[in-house]
Design a protein around this motif. Structure first.
Motif, PDB file in Angstrom:
ATOM      1  N   ASN A  83       0.809  -1.218   0.000  1.00 18.83           N
ATOM      2  CA  ASN A  83       0.000   0.000   0.000  1.00 18.83           C
ATOM      3  C   ASN A  83       0.843   1.269   0.000  1.00 18.83           C
ATOM      4  O   ASN A  83       0.304   2.360   0.152  1.00 18.83           O
ATOM      5  CB  ASN A  83      -0.949   0.008   1.197  1.00 18.83           C
ATOM      6  CG  ASN A  83      -2.061  -1.008   1.036  1.00 18.83           C
ATOM      7  OD1 ASN A  83      -2.419  -1.352  -0.077  1.00 18.83           O
ATOM      8  ND2 ASN A  83      -2.568  -1.499   2.138  1.00 18.83           N
ATOM      9  N   LEU A  84       2.141   1.138  -0.110  1.00 21.01           N
ATOM     10  CA  LEU A  84       2.997   2.320  -0.127  1.00 21.01           C
ATOM     11  C   LEU A  84       3.063   2.878  -1.547  1.00 21.01           C
ATOM     12  O   LEU A  84       3.157   2.148  -2.516  1.00 21.01           O
ATOM     13  CB  LEU A  84       4.401   1.979   0.353  1.00 21.01           C
ATOM     14  CG  LEU A  84       4.506   1.488   1.795  1.00 21.01           C
ATOM     15  CD1 LEU A  84       5.943   1.115   2.100  1.00 21.01           C
ATOM     16  CD2 LEU A  84       4.012   2.546   2.758  1.00 21.01           C
ATOM     17  N   HIS A  85       3.014   4.170  -1.647  1.00 18.96           N
ATOM     18  CA  HIS A  85       3.099   4.844  -2.935  1.00 18.96           C
ATOM     19  C   HIS A  85       4.326   5.729  -2.930  1.00 18.96           C
ATOM     20  O   HIS A  85       4.752   6.238  -1.903  1.00 18.96           O
ATOM     21  CB  HIS A  85       1.852   5.713  -3.176  1.00 18.96           C
ATOM     22  CG  HIS A  85       0.584   4.935  -3.142  1.00 18.96           C
ATOM     23  ND1 HIS A  85       0.143   4.177  -4.197  1.00 18.96           N
ATOM     24  CD2 HIS A  85      -0.336   4.788  -2.169  1.00 18.96           C
ATOM     25  CE1 HIS A  85      -0.986   3.602  -3.882  1.00 18.96           C
ATOM     26  NE2 HIS A  85      -1.313   3.957  -2.644  1.00 18.96           N
ATOM     27  N   THR A  86       4.907   5.925  -4.081  1.00 12.62           N
ATOM     28  CA  THR A  86       6.048   6.820  -4.179  1.00 12.62           C
ATOM     29  C   THR A  86       5.580   8.178  -4.677  1.00 12.62           C
ATOM     30  O   THR A  86       4.629   8.284  -5.446  1.00 12.62           O
ATOM     31  CB  THR A  86       7.120   6.269  -5.136  1.00 12.62           C
ATOM     32  OG1 THR A  86       6.526   6.072  -6.410  1.00 12.62           O
ATOM     33  CG2 THR A  86       7.674   4.954  -4.624  1.00 12.62           C
ATOM     34  N   LEU A  87       6.258   9.187  -4.204  1.00 18.25           N
ATOM     35  CA  LEU A  87       5.917  10.553  -4.556  1.00 18.25           C
ATOM     36  C   LEU A  87       7.221  11.319  -4.677  1.00 18.25           C
ATOM     37  O   LEU A  87       8.052  11.296  -3.769  1.00 18.25           O
ATOM     38  CB  LEU A  87       5.031  11.175  -3.470  1.00 18.25           C
ATOM     39  CG  LEU A  87       4.585  12.611  -3.638  1.00 18.25           C
ATOM     40  CD1 LEU A  87       3.715  12.765  -4.879  1.00 18.25           C
ATOM     41  CD2 LEU A  87       3.816  13.055  -2.414  1.00 18.25           C
ATOM     42  N   GLU A  88       7.403  11.983  -5.790  1.00 15.58           N
ATOM     43  CA  GLU A  88       8.623  12.756  -6.014  1.00 15.58           C
ATOM     44  C   GLU A  88       8.461  14.130  -5.371  1.00 15.58           C
ATOM     45  O   GLU A  88       7.579  14.903  -5.742  1.00 15.58           O
ATOM     46  CB  GLU A  88       8.883  12.914  -7.513  1.00 15.58           C
ATOM     47  CG  GLU A  88       9.134  11.607  -8.233  1.00 15.58           C
ATOM     48  CD  GLU A  88      10.463  10.974  -7.846  1.00 15.58           C
ATOM     49  OE1 GLU A  88      11.429  11.718  -7.588  1.00 15.58           O
ATOM     50  OE2 GLU A  88      10.516   9.738  -7.799  1.00 15.58           O
ATOM     51  N   LEU A  89       9.306  14.428  -4.373  1.00 22.24           N
ATOM     52  CA  LEU A  89       9.282  15.719  -3.699  1.00 22.24           C
ATOM     53  C   LEU A  89      10.689  16.301  -3.676  1.00 22.24           C
ATOM     54  O   LEU A  89      11.659  15.579  -3.467  1.00 22.24           O
ATOM     55  CB  LEU A  89       8.784  15.571  -2.257  1.00 22.24           C
ATOM     56  CG  LEU A  89       7.348  15.107  -2.063  1.00 22.24           C
ATOM     57  CD1 LEU A  89       7.083  14.844  -0.593  1.00 22.24           C
ATOM     58  CD2 LEU A  89       6.382  16.140  -2.594  1.00 22.24           C
ATOM     59  N   THR A  90      10.764  17.594  -3.841  1.00 22.05           N
ATOM     60  CA  THR A  90      12.054  18.272  -3.721  1.00 22.05           C
ATOM     61  C   THR A  90      12.297  18.586  -2.253  1.00 22.05           C
ATOM     62  O   THR A  90      11.389  18.491  -1.418  1.00 22.05           O
ATOM     63  CB  THR A  90      12.076  19.574  -4.535  1.00 22.05           C
ATOM     64  OG1 THR A  90      11.137  20.490  -3.954  1.00 22.05           O
ATOM     65  CG2 THR A  90      11.742  19.320  -6.003  1.00 22.05           C
ATOM     66  N   ALA A  91      13.500  18.987  -1.929  1.00 23.63           N
ATOM     67  CA  ALA A  91      13.832  19.376  -0.561  1.00 23.63           C
ATOM     68  C   ALA A  91      12.992  20.580  -0.135  1.00 23.63           C
ATOM     69  O   ALA A  91      12.585  20.689   1.022  1.00 23.63           O
ATOM     70  CB  ALA A  91      15.317  19.681  -0.442  1.00 23.63           C
ATOM     71  N   GLN A  92      12.693  21.473  -1.084  1.00 28.11           N
ATOM     72  CA  GLN A  92      11.853  22.634  -0.776  1.00 28.11           C
ATOM     73  C   GLN A  92      10.431  22.208  -0.457  1.00 28.11           C
ATOM     74  O   GLN A  92       9.800  22.766   0.437  1.00 28.11           O
ATOM     75  CB  GLN A  92      11.861  23.616  -1.945  1.00 28.11           C
ATOM     76  CG  GLN A  92      13.205  24.269  -2.172  1.00 28.11           C
ATOM     77  CD  GLN A  92      13.247  25.046  -3.476  1.00 28.11           C
ATOM     78  OE1 GLN A  92      12.479  24.795  -4.392  1.00 28.11           O
ATOM     79  NE2 GLN A  92      14.175  26.003  -3.557  1.00 28.11           N
ATOM     80  N   ASP A  93       9.921  21.206  -1.173  1.00 32.43           N
ATOM     81  CA  ASP A  93       8.587  20.686  -0.902  1.00 32.43           C
ATOM     82  C   ASP A  93       8.510  20.107   0.508  1.00 32.43           C
ATOM     83  O   ASP A  93       7.566  20.369   1.252  1.00 32.43           O
ATOM     84  CB  ASP A  93       8.202  19.595  -1.905  1.00 32.43           C
ATOM     85  CG  ASP A  93       8.057  20.108  -3.320  1.00 32.43           C
ATOM     86  OD1 ASP A  93       7.821  21.320  -3.508  1.00 32.43           O
ATOM     87  OD2 ASP A  93       8.183  19.282  -4.250  1.00 32.43           O
ATOM     88  N   ILE A  94       9.522  19.338   0.879  1.00 31.04           N
ATOM     89  CA  ILE A  94       9.539  18.715   2.200  1.00 31.04           C
ATOM     90  C   ILE A  94       9.637  19.778   3.281  1.00 31.04           C
ATOM     91  O   ILE A  94       8.972  19.688   4.315  1.00 31.04           O
ATOM     92  CB  ILE A  94      10.686  17.690   2.296  1.00 31.04           C
ATOM     93  CG1 ILE A  94      10.379  16.503   1.374  1.00 31.04           C
ATOM     94  CG2 ILE A  94      10.879  17.213   3.728  1.00 31.04           C
ATOM     95  CD1 ILE A  94      11.479  15.491   1.266  1.00 31.04           C
ATOM     96  N   ALA A 110      12.875  11.939   6.353  1.00 25.50           N
ATOM     97  CA  ALA A 110      12.861  11.906   4.891  1.00 25.50           C
ATOM     98  C   ALA A 110      13.586  13.119   4.327  1.00 25.50           C
ATOM     99  O   ALA A 110      14.299  13.026   3.339  1.00 25.50           O
ATOM    100  CB  ALA A 110      11.426  11.856   4.370  1.00 25.50           C
ATOM    101  N   GLY A 111      13.405  14.269   4.966  1.00 28.01           N
ATOM    102  CA  GLY A 111      14.090  15.484   4.516  1.00 28.01           C
ATOM    103  C   GLY A 111      15.584  15.393   4.715  1.00 28.01           C
ATOM    104  O   GLY A 111      16.362  15.894   3.910  1.00 28.01           O
ATOM    105  N   ALA A 112      15.998  14.730   5.791  1.00 32.72           N
ATOM    106  CA  ALA A 112      17.428  14.587   6.053  1.00 32.72           C
ATOM    107  C   ALA A 112      18.084  13.687   5.014  1.00 32.72           C
ATOM    108  O   ALA A 112      19.232  13.890   4.647  1.00 32.72           O
ATOM    109  CB  ALA A 112      17.644  14.016   7.450  1.00 32.72           C
ATOM    110  N   LYS A 113      17.343  12.704   4.518  1.00 30.09           N
ATOM    111  CA  LYS A 113      17.893  11.809   3.505  1.00 30.09           C
ATOM    112  C   LYS A 113      18.074  12.518   2.173  1.00 30.09           C
ATOM    113  O   LYS A 113      18.980  12.216   1.419  1.00 30.09           O
ATOM    114  CB  LYS A 113      16.972  10.605   3.308  1.00 30.09           C
ATOM    115  CG  LYS A 113      16.962   9.648   4.457  1.00 30.09           C
ATOM    116  CD  LYS A 113      15.998   8.512   4.183  1.00 30.09           C
ATOM    117  CE  LYS A 113      15.853   7.612   5.385  1.00 30.09           C
ATOM    118  NZ  LYS A 113      14.856   6.563   5.168  1.00 30.09           N
TER     119      LYS A 113
END
Length: 87
Positions: A4-15, A57-60
């Motif tokens: 049930n996990l989905h992937t989502l592309e986010l930039t560091a600014q988004d996070i 997640a942001g730290a990664k």
């Protein structure tokens, strides 16, 4: 079963933006919880866990600063130079 996990592309600014919004929501729920809202307290606990996951997640995804060979050598040599025995 199903994943049930989905992937989502986010930039560091988004996070960073999402994390800031979650901190604002945390303040609101904290006030509501202190006023006696039992539902607010449950949401606050869940939100704190989510903030931790978003922070990790942001730290990664945060870019690491580039280091030159001289800086790396200094970082390697500095701890050894400061390990003098005290007599």
């Amino acid at each position: 079963m199903f994943n049930n996990l989905h992937t989502l592309e986010l930039t560091a600014q988004d996070i960073a933006l999402i994390e800031a919004a979650l901190h604002t929501q945390k303040k609101i729920l904290s006030v509501q919880s202190q006023a006696g809202g039992t539902g607010a307290h449950k949401k606050l606990v869940d939100l704190k866990q989510l903030i931790g996951r978003v922070g990790r997640a942001g730290a990664k995804t945060a870019p690491q600063p580039a280091r030159g060979w001289l800086q790396a050598l200094r970082a390697f040599a500095a701890p050894q130079a400061s390990c003098k025995s005290i007599q």
